[in-house]
Design an enzyme around this catalytic site. Structure first.
Site, PDB file in Angstrom:
ATOM      1  N   HIS A  81     -10.007   1.454   0.838  1.00  0.00           N
ATOM      2  CA  HIS A  81      -9.773   0.290   1.694  1.00  0.00           C
ATOM      3  C   HIS A  81     -10.808   0.195   2.819  1.00  0.00           C
ATOM      4  O   HIS A  81     -10.489  -0.263   3.928  1.00  0.00           O
ATOM      5  CB  HIS A  81      -8.349   0.360   2.260  1.00  0.00           C
ATOM      6  CG  HIS A  81      -7.764  -0.947   2.651  1.00  0.00           C
ATOM      7  ND1 HIS A  81      -8.237  -1.710   3.698  1.00  0.00           N
ATOM      8  CD2 HIS A  81      -6.734  -1.650   2.122  1.00  0.00           C
ATOM      9  CE1 HIS A  81      -7.515  -2.808   3.800  1.00  0.00           C
ATOM     10  NE2 HIS A  81      -6.593  -2.804   2.860  1.00  0.00           N
TER      11      HIS A  81
ATOM     12  N   HIS B 159       0.816  -1.227   0.000  1.00  0.00           N
ATOM     13  CA  HIS B 159       0.000   0.000   0.000  1.00  0.00           C
ATOM     14  C   HIS B 159       0.847   1.274   0.000  1.00  0.00           C
ATOM     15  O   HIS B 159       0.547   2.242   0.689  1.00  0.00           O
ATOM     16  CB  HIS B 159      -0.967  -0.011   1.181  1.00  0.00           C
ATOM     17  CG  HIS B 159      -2.002  -1.101   1.111  1.00  0.00           C
ATOM     18  ND1 HIS B 159      -2.580  -1.516  -0.070  1.00  0.00           N
ATOM     19  CD2 HIS B 159      -2.576  -1.867   2.088  1.00  0.00           C
ATOM     20  CE1 HIS B 159      -3.464  -2.485   0.189  1.00  0.00           C
ATOM     21  NE2 HIS B 159      -3.470  -2.722   1.478  1.00  0.00           N
TER      22      HIS B 159
ATOM     23  N   GLU C  27     -11.485  -4.098  -2.607  1.00  0.00           N
ATOM     24  CA  GLU C  27     -10.621  -3.028  -3.092  1.00  0.00           C
ATOM     25  C   GLU C  27     -10.441  -3.168  -4.600  1.00  0.00           C
ATOM     26  O   GLU C  27      -9.785  -4.098  -5.058  1.00  0.00           O
ATOM     27  CB  GLU C  27      -9.255  -3.116  -2.400  1.00  0.00           C
ATOM     28  CG  GLU C  27      -9.319  -3.178  -0.895  1.00  0.00           C
ATOM     29  CD  GLU C  27      -8.131  -3.932  -0.296  1.00  0.00           C
ATOM     30  OE1 GLU C  27      -6.984  -3.587  -0.601  1.00  0.00           O
ATOM     31  OE2 GLU C  27      -8.350  -4.882   0.465  1.00  0.00           O
TER      32      GLU C  27
HETATM   33  C1  GAL Z   1      -5.216  -5.723   2.203  1.00  0.00           C
HETATM   34  C2  GAL Z   1      -4.159  -6.751   1.936  1.00  0.00           C
HETATM   35  C3  GAL Z   1      -4.011  -7.595   3.189  1.00  0.00           C
HETATM   36  C4  GAL Z   1      -3.678  -6.732   4.378  1.00  0.00           C
HETATM   37  C5  GAL Z   1      -4.678  -5.582   4.487  1.00  0.00           C
HETATM   38  C6  GAL Z   1      -4.309  -4.575   5.545  1.00  0.00           C
HETATM   39  O1  GAL Z   1      -5.374  -4.929   1.085  1.00  0.00           O
HETATM   40  O2  GAL Z   1      -4.485  -7.540   0.829  1.00  0.00           O
HETATM   41  O3  GAL Z   1      -3.030  -8.586   3.001  1.00  0.00           O
HETATM   42  O4  GAL Z   1      -2.380  -6.230   4.247  1.00  0.00           O
HETATM   43  O5  GAL Z   1      -4.780  -4.906   3.275  1.00  0.00           O
HETATM   44  O6  GAL Z   1      -4.249  -5.118   6.813  1.00  0.00           O
END
Ligand code: GAL
Length: 351
Positions: A178, A105, A315
């Site tokens: 998210h 991210h 997402e």
């Molecule tokens: C998602 C990701 C997960 C985890 C989460 C945040 O987008 O695919 O593996 O990192 O975000 O906790």
């Protein structure tokens, strides 16, 4: 539209909340801090309002939002970049590694932690637009990027999120939202009984627990990844299937049917107890279905403690690590090109 004080970001700057509502009793609150979605009130089957997104009680929670990413606008790039580096136009770019050797991210200084400018509010459209100037080299990415995120709440009960980006050099442009939904309400508990449909015949399997795609597009048919006909999220989440063992439950990118750049159905989720259904549409090629497997006793709104799988994320995105994977659609925008993408979260209520 109602503007209220959220908190002090630093000595000179404050963050605000903006609440948009429609005639059907839906209320959405977003902030210029992180362009985050903090609250989504929806009347349930009895007409009682439930807040269907997880979140923090105060600004302080959002200022430390690098683990759960509650309500976040993630950017410039959603999901993972293998080895925290990539090549673009013959040059190698390095980013901070914030998950093992990979970048997740966009690293520790994500866009969800920035104070955005509330650029304009359009009452007649029920839209608010946030603007962020991301400098050249920000998070390791080339090019000075201007990013706008517009949130609209329509009378058709849609939350429309439009992202618009333009950079002065070729760069990666792959933002997402998210939000963690729980259609029974943020304090409802497990989401495992929610019924999910994903409009995807294929998904991108990952190599191991580091969650980098192998580059393959695997068929969902005959596996627990098949949500085409709809089933409870919990039905097969703990089955002995390698891909689910790697990720500890659903946390995969699904390949949406239809063309990139054209709006298409991505997902539908419903909760029997509240009578609330959520539908997701996007013009992007993929959607990460994350079942909240890593949530662990996270204290949120009204002191509610969110536990493992108490919320799910859908997402919309270019595929994880697409910048390093030639087989995947490219998340690159060219210098001077203006790119717009849209995702719609549509709410249906049983009355
Ligand atoms: C998602 C990701 C997960 C985890 C989460 C945040 O987008 O695919 O593996 O990192 O975000 O906790």
């Amino acid at each position: 539209m109602k503007k209220t004080y959220f908190g002090k970001v630093n000595e000179n700057k404050s963050a605000y909340l903006y609440t948009l509502s429609n005639r059907n009793g839906i209320e959405m609150t977003v902030s210029d801090f992180g362009a985050v979605l903090t609250r989504l009130l929806v009347p349930d089957i009895q007409g009682r309002k439930r807040d269907i997104v997880l979140g923090y009680e105060s600004l302080a929670g959002y200022q430390k939002n690098t683990d759960t990413y509650f309500g976040s606008t993630v950017g410039r790039n959603a999901n993972r970049i293998a080895g925290a580096r990539f090549e673009l136009d013959g040059r190698m770019y390095r980013m901070p590694a914030n998950e093992g050797e990979n970048n997740l991210h966009s690293g520790p200084s994500g866009y969800q932690l920035r104070l955005w400018e509330a650029e304009k509010t359009e009452e007649e459209k029920n839209t608010i637009t946030f603007l962020l100037h991301s400098p050249d080299g920000d998070q390791g990415f080339p090019g000075k990027l201007d990013l706008r995120v517009a949130y609209t709440l329509t009378e058709e009960n849609e939350i429309r999120i439009t992202y618009e980006g333009c950079s002065d050099a070729d760069t990666v442009f792959n933002p997402t939202n998210h939000s963690y939904f729980n259609l029974g309400g943020h304090d409802f508990g497990s989401i495992l009984s929610h019924e999910l449909t994903l409009f995807a015949d294929r998904y991108t399997p990952v190599t191991d627990s580091a969650s980098i795609p192998t580059g393959e597009l695997a068929q969902v048919a005959g596996t627990p990844m098949d949500f085409r006909k709809g089933k409870p999220i919990g039905q097969e989440i703990d089955s002995d299937f390698e891909q689910l063992r790697f990720t500890g439950g659903y946390d995969h990118n699904f390949v949406l049917c239809g063309e990139t750049g054209k709006m298409k159905k991505a997902a539908r989720v419903s909760c029997k107890e509240s009578g609330i259904t959520l539908e997701v549409e996007t013009d992007l090629p993929g959607i990460q279905f994350y079942a909240g497997n890593f949530l662990k006793d996270e204290t949120g709104k009204c002191g509610v403690v969110y536990r493992k799988r108490n919320g799910f994320c859908l997402e919309t995105q270019y595929f994880p690590n697409a910048i390093n994977e030639p087989a995947f659609a490219s998340p690159v925008i060219k210098a001077g090109e203006k790119r717009e993408t849209q995702t719609i979260y549509r709410i249906y209520r049983k009355e």
